[in-house]
Design a protein around this motif. Structure first.
Motif, PDB file in Angstrom:
ATOM      1  N   GLU A  59      23.728  19.921 -43.847  1.00  0.00           N
ATOM      2  CA  GLU A  59      23.837  18.685 -43.072  1.00  0.00           C
ATOM      3  C   GLU A  59      24.470  18.929 -41.710  1.00  0.00           C
ATOM      4  N   SER A  60      25.461  19.799 -41.622  1.00  0.00           N
ATOM      5  CA  SER A  60      26.100  20.026 -40.316  1.00  0.00           C
ATOM      6  C   SER A  60      25.142  20.705 -39.366  1.00  0.00           C
ATOM      7  N   HIS A  61      24.249  21.522 -39.931  1.00  0.00           N
ATOM      8  CA  HIS A  61      23.263  22.172 -39.078  1.00  0.00           C
ATOM      9  C   HIS A  61      22.376  21.131 -38.410  1.00  0.00           C
ATOM     10  N   ARG A  62      21.970  20.123 -39.176  1.00  0.00           N
ATOM     11  CA  ARG A  62      21.097  19.079 -38.656  1.00  0.00           C
ATOM     12  C   ARG A  62      21.762  18.261 -37.553  1.00  0.00           C
ATOM     13  N   GLN A  63      23.076  18.171 -37.589  1.00  0.00           N
ATOM     14  CA  GLN A  63      23.743  17.303 -36.628  1.00  0.00           C
ATOM     15  C   GLN A  63      23.656  17.854 -35.208  1.00  0.00           C
ATOM     16  N   ASP A  64      23.239  19.121 -35.093  1.00  0.00           N
ATOM     17  CA  ASP A  64      23.077  19.700 -33.759  1.00  0.00           C
ATOM     18  C   ASP A  64      21.994  19.001 -32.956  1.00  0.00           C
ATOM     19  N   SER A  65      21.093  18.296 -33.665  1.00  0.00           N
ATOM     20  CA  SER A  65      19.919  17.789 -32.949  1.00  0.00           C
ATOM     21  C   SER A  65      20.245  16.695 -31.938  1.00  0.00           C
ATOM     22  N   PHE A  66      21.216  15.814 -32.228  1.00  0.00           N
ATOM     23  CA  PHE A  66      21.526  14.819 -31.195  1.00  0.00           C
ATOM     24  C   PHE A  66      22.211  15.486 -30.011  1.00  0.00           C
ATOM     25  N   SER A  67      22.958  16.552 -30.272  1.00  0.00           N
ATOM     26  CA  SER A  67      23.625  17.251 -29.166  1.00  0.00           C
ATOM     27  C   SER A  67      22.605  17.919 -28.255  1.00  0.00           C
ATOM     28  N   SER A  68      21.332  18.018 -28.712  1.00  0.00           N
ATOM     29  CA  SER A  68      20.291  18.533 -27.827  1.00  0.00           C
ATOM     30  C   SER A  68      20.001  17.518 -26.723  1.00  0.00           C
ATOM     31  N   GLY A  69      20.518  16.295 -26.861  1.00  0.00           N
ATOM     32  CA  GLY A  69      20.270  15.265 -25.867  1.00  0.00           C
ATOM     33  C   GLY A  69      18.925  14.596 -26.039  1.00  0.00           C
ATOM     34  N   LEU A  70      18.155  15.048 -27.043  1.00  0.00           N
ATOM     35  CA  LEU A  70      16.825  14.487 -27.320  1.00  0.00           C
ATOM     36  C   LEU A  70      16.842  13.801 -28.674  1.00  0.00           C
ATOM     37  N   LEU A  71      15.859  12.935 -28.902  1.00  0.00           N
ATOM     38  CA  LEU A  71      15.682  12.360 -30.231  1.00  0.00           C
ATOM     39  C   LEU A  71      15.250  13.466 -31.186  1.00  0.00           C
ATOM     40  N   ASP A  72      15.468  13.246 -32.475  1.00  0.00           N
ATOM     41  CA  ASP A  72      15.062  14.216 -33.490  1.00  0.00           C
ATOM     42  C   ASP A  72      13.554  14.401 -33.528  1.00  0.00           C
ATOM     43  N   TYR A  73      13.131  15.605 -33.880  1.00  0.00           N
ATOM     44  CA  TYR A  73      11.721  15.858 -34.177  1.00  0.00           C
ATOM     45  C   TYR A  73      11.403  15.253 -35.539  1.00  0.00           C
ATOM     46  N   PRO A  74      10.118  14.985 -35.821  1.00  0.00           N
ATOM     47  CA  PRO A  74       9.766  14.405 -37.113  1.00  0.00           C
ATOM     48  C   PRO A  74       9.828  15.439 -38.233  1.00  0.00           C
TER      49      PRO A  74
END
Ligand code: JCQ
Length: 250
Positions: free
Chosen positions: A163-178
Motif C-alpha cells: 500500500e505504501s508503494h501505491r501512495q507514491d502515485s499522487f506525489s507524481s502530481g498526476l492522477l492514478d493510472y487505471p
C-alpha cells in the motif's frame, strides 16, 4: 504522533479511531488519538457552548471562550500541539502537500465547528483554517476525519509495503493510472493487452502515459505543478489542444 479532535460530537469521530488500519496503528503505538468533547469547556452549569449572533439573524454561534479553552489546553499539552487547525469552508484548500507537513508533527489538534460556526475571534487563536472542499457540511467533523486519515496513512508503519508503494502515485502530481484485475474480458470490455504482456518496461510506460492522459482530460489544473519531462510537457500540450473525446481511453 498524536491527533486531538475538539468536537461537540465525539460519537461521530470515535468509530473511525477503531477502524482497521487506524485501530492497528493505535494499538502499535504509532498513533495516539484523543477525542475531546468541546462541551467540557462550556464553563457554566447549563453546558451551553453557543449564543445568538450579534447583529441578529438565524442560527447560533459557538462562543470564543469555549474554543479558547480548548486551544489553550492543546498548546499546554505534552507534546504541545504543533498546530491547531480549524476546519471551515473559509479555510485554505486541503492538499497532499499540507497533509505531508502535518505528518511530520508530533501533535496536531483539529477543531471542529458546528451550527453557524465559531465566533470570528477564534480565527485569531488558531494556526490555520483548512477547507476540505468548496462545500458546506453540517460540522467540521467529517473534514477533520479526512485530514486525519490523509495524515495517518503517511506515518511510517501504518500502511503495509504494497500500500505504501501505491501512495507514491499522487506525489507524481498526476492522477492514478487505471488498474485492472481478472477477468480479461468483462461485459465486452477488454483489459489492455500491454498489461498482460509481461513486459514491465512497456507496462510502466503505458501507465505513465495513461496517468498523463487522464490528468489532461480530467484535471488539467494539476499539470502546472506536475513534474513532467520535456517530452511529457509537449505531449500534454498536444492532448490539451485536441478536442474532447478524440481519445476514447482518456
Ligand atoms: C470544512 N470544508 C467544508 C460549517 C462554519 C467553523 O465554521 C464552520 C464550519 C463548518 C463545517 O465545516 C465545513 C467544511 N471544510 O463545512 C460552517
Amino acid at each position: 504522533m498524536r491527533i486531538t479532535f475538539e468536537t461537540l460530537f465525539p460519537d461521530l469521530v470515535l468509530p473511525w479511531t477503531r477502524e482497521a488500519l487506524v485501530g492497528r496503528a493505535v494499538a502499535a503505538g504509532l498513533l495516539d488519538l484523543r477525542v475531546h468533547d468541546l462541551r467540557r469547556f462550556a464553563g457554566n452549569r447549563t453546558n451551553r457552548v453557543d449564543d445568538a449572533p450579534y447583529g441578529g439573524g438565524a442560527g447560533m454561534v459557538i462562543r470564543a471562550d469555549v474554543a479558547a479553552r480548548a486551544i489553550d489546553e492543546a498548546r499546554a499539552a505534552e507534546p504541545p500541539a504543533d498546530e491547531v487547525v480549524l476546519l471551515s469552508p473559509a479555510g485554505e484548500p486541503l492538499t497532499q502537500r499540507l497533509v505531508e507537513r502535518f505528518a511530520t508533527y508530533r501533535h496536531l489538534t483539529l477543531l471542529c465547528g458546528r451550527y453557524e460556526g465559531f465566533d470570528a475571534r477564534v480565527e485569531r487563536l488558531v494556526d490555520r483554517e483548512v477547507s476540505l472542499a468548496d462545500v458546506v457540511l453540517m460540522g467540521g467533523e467529517l473534514a477533520a476525519l479526512s485530514v486525519a486519515e490523509a495524515t495517518v496513512r503517511l506515518l511510517p508503519g501504518v500502511l503495509g509495503d504494497a500500500e505504501s508503494h501505491r501512495q507514491d502515485s499522487f506525489s507524481s502530481g498526476l492522477l492514478d493510472y487505471p488498474e485492472y484485475t481478472r477477468p480479461a474480458l468483462y461485459r465486452g470490455l477488454r483489459v489492455p493487452d500491454v498489461l498482460r504482456s509481461g513486459d514491465h518496461a512497456r507496462v510502466a510506460a503505458w501507465r505513465r502515459e495513461q496517468a498523463l492522459r487522464r490528468t489532461v482530460r480530467r484535471r488539467p489544473d494539476l499539470l502546472g505543478a506536475a513534474p513532467l519531462d520535456e517530452a511529457e510537457r509537449r505531449e500534454a500540450a498536444a492532448l490539451l489542444a485536441e478536442p474532447d473525446g478524440v481519445d476514447a481511453d482518456a
